[in-house]
Design an enzyme around this catalytic site. Structure first.
Site, PDB file in Angstrom:
ATOM      1  N   THR A   1      -8.362 -45.628  -2.153  1.00  0.00           N
ATOM      2  CA  THR A   1      -9.763 -45.982  -1.907  1.00  0.00           C
ATOM      3  C   THR A   1     -10.039 -46.276  -0.446  1.00  0.00           C
ATOM      4  O   THR A   1     -11.118 -45.993   0.062  1.00  0.00           O
ATOM      5  CB  THR A   1     -10.129 -47.208  -2.781  1.00  0.00           C
TER       6      THR A   1
ATOM      7  N   SER B   1      -2.907 -43.502  -5.474  1.00  0.00           N
ATOM      8  CA  SER B   1      -1.554 -44.074  -5.522  1.00  0.00           C
ATOM      9  C   SER B   1      -0.790 -43.617  -6.767  1.00  0.00           C
ATOM     10  O   SER B   1       0.420 -43.396  -6.720  1.00  0.00           O
ATOM     11  CB  SER B   1      -1.622 -45.604  -5.477  1.00  0.00           C
TER      12      SER B   1
ATOM     13  N   THR C   1      -4.748 -49.044  -4.315  1.00  0.00           N
ATOM     14  CA  THR C   1      -4.358 -50.370  -4.811  1.00  0.00           C
ATOM     15  C   THR C   1      -3.763 -50.313  -6.231  1.00  0.00           C
ATOM     16  O   THR C   1      -3.061 -51.245  -6.628  1.00  0.00           O
ATOM     17  CB  THR C   1      -5.567 -51.323  -4.843  1.00  0.00           C
ATOM     18  N   ASP C   2      -4.053 -49.231  -6.970  1.00  0.00           N
ATOM     19  CA  ASP C   2      -3.636 -49.211  -8.381  1.00  0.00           C
ATOM     20  C   ASP C   2      -2.133 -49.464  -8.549  1.00  0.00           C
ATOM     21  O   ASP C   2      -1.715 -50.238  -9.404  1.00  0.00           O
ATOM     22  CB  ASP C   2      -3.994 -47.873  -9.034  1.00  0.00           C
TER      23      ASP C   2
HETATM   24  N1  ASP Z   1      -7.499 -45.012  -7.526  1.00  0.00           N
HETATM   25  C1  ASP Z   1      -7.226 -45.706  -6.296  1.00  0.00           C
HETATM   26  C2  ASP Z   1      -5.731 -45.603  -5.987  1.00  0.00           C
HETATM   27  O1  ASP Z   1      -4.958 -46.421  -6.374  1.00  0.00           O
HETATM   28  C3  ASP Z   1      -7.677 -47.098  -6.361  1.00  0.00           C
HETATM   29  C4  ASP Z   1      -7.573 -47.822  -5.066  1.00  0.00           C
HETATM   30  O2  ASP Z   1      -7.132 -47.344  -4.055  1.00  0.00           O
HETATM   31  O3  ASP Z   1      -7.989 -48.987  -5.067  1.00  0.00           O
HETATM   32  O4  ASP Z   1      -5.374 -44.677  -5.316  1.00  0.00           O
END
Ligand code: ASP
EC number: 3.5.1.1
Length: 377
Positions: free
Chosen positions: A50, A98, A129-130
């Site tokens: 993100t 991720s 973040t995932d």
């Molecule tokens: N879908 C995203 C990821 O983990 C979510 C994020 O970056 O917060 O790549």
């Protein structure tokens, strides 16, 4: 000469870690890359998520395409602010979510981080973040240098109003450049909070304060110009000693695929089919996410007994999110993963199985490696 530099670096690292542990402000340069320069060298490695997302419009907080912006462009936008802090270079490792990365990618990422740390004083890695907690724990277990490794990302894409993306990247570079987390292993920096790789977890699918370290708490905070460290991972006690390194030196582990380790979740009347299928599908290890202190259903338990007979090693965790599962001290094919979450126990079991077949040794690693307990006399 190399040895002299290494000793000088180790000594500096130890002083930095001790100073950080007592909250002192650290000045003075390390004997390695940034030596003699006004600012340290920091490499920023981008993997996507993100933080590099582009939104449909300025208020589409959850409707965006992640992994769009190049890390060089993101850092360039922050040049006026970061140039006084660090000499920042960038590397685009990848640019995707991720959850799309494989264990083989993780292995290459460790090599990239290790290579960057040979030329720089610290490294920042941006990820989604995932699964950032898995990226962080993997790097914590495999990177060979005690220089700072700081992971960051964001919950809102770079292009919406009120985004946390540039602020998180700026703070991560600031933390890395401070070198205050030398010998801490990998840390995560989001929402002004610094968290230890082994303990941090994503606790909310949408909120910006999603990262939390449970009962052990955050390591510290960044309040604008003040980097405050309240505590350190117990690993800093080994700073400057070879025992600081984890046993997982990927350079000494076969190039082929790493062991296959899967996770089976328990719930009321859960069937044993998942365990049986994983074992039949070639899993070397299985982590159970059990109820309470590691309990699994009778059907899962029967399937586990059969899988153990076939040589599959199990790690038992709790699905509750905190607390610990303790195992027996004898070799039973089932190891208590203590306070590791299922997804982190899976990484430790995978690396352990890559390094040894000795269940006793793996059991010991589960109860000693990077745990939050300080050794007191
Ligand atoms: N879908 C995203 C990821 O983990 C979510 C994020 O970056 O917060 O790549």
């Amino acid at each position: 000469m190399r040895d002299a530099l290494r000793i000088a670096h180790r000594t500096t690292a130890l002083l930095l870690a001790l100073a950080a542990a007592v909250g002192a402000t650290v000045t003075g340069a390390s004997a390695e890359p940034g030596a003699g320069k006004d600012v340290p060298d920091v490499a920023v490695i981008g993997t996507g998520g993100t933080i590099s997302g582009v939104s449909t419009n300025r208020v589409s907080f959850q409707d965006y395409r992640s992994g769009q912006l190049a890390i060089s462009k993101m850092v360039d936008e922050l040049r006026p602010e970061v140039d006084g802090l660090a000499d920042v270079t960038t590397e685009q490792f990848g640019n995707k979510g991720s959850g799309s990365y494989t264990i083989a990618d993780y292995r290459r990422l460790t090599a990239s981080v290790d290579a960057a740390l040979k030329k720089n004083d610290a490294v920042v890695v941006t990820t989604g973040t995932d699964t950032m907690e898995e990226f962080a724990y993997w790097l914590d277990l495999t990177v060979r240098s005690d220089k700072p490794v700081v992971l960051t990302g964001s919950m809102r894409p770079w292009t919406v109003i009120g985004t946390d993306a540039p602020a998180n990247l700026y703070n991560a570079i600031k933390l890395a450049a401070s070198r205050k987390t030398t010998c801490y292993g990998t840390v995560v920096m989001l929402n002004d909070q610094i968290q230890a790789a082994r303990e941090v977890r994503k606790t909310n699918a949408l909120r910006m304060d999603t990262f939390d370290s449970g009962p052990t708490g955050e390591l510290g905070v960044i309040d604008q110009d003040n980097i405050r460290l309240h505590r350190a991972p117990a690993r800093v006690q080994k700073c400057g000693r070879s025992s600081w390194d984890t046993p997982f030196d990927l350079d000494t582990i076969d190039d082929g695929p790493l062991p296959k380790v899967e996770i089976a979740y328990s719930y009321q009347d859960a069937g044993g089919e998942a365990i049986t299928a994983f074992a039949g599908g070639g899993a070397d290890g299985i982590v159970t996410a059990g109820t309470g202190a590691g309990g699994i259903s009778p059907a899962m338990s029967a399937a586990r007994t059969e899988a153990v007979k076939k040589g599959v090693l199990f790690a038992s965790t709790t699905r509750t999110g905190s607390g610990a599962v303790y195992g027996s001290s004898t070799a039973t094919g089932v190891i208590g993963a203590e306070d590791l979450t299922p997804q982190k126990a899976r990484l430790l079991l995978l690396l352990s199985l890559a390094a040894t077949e000795d269940e006793k040794q793996i059991r010991e690693w589960f109860s000693t490696l990077g745990t939050a307990q300080f050794v007191t006399r």
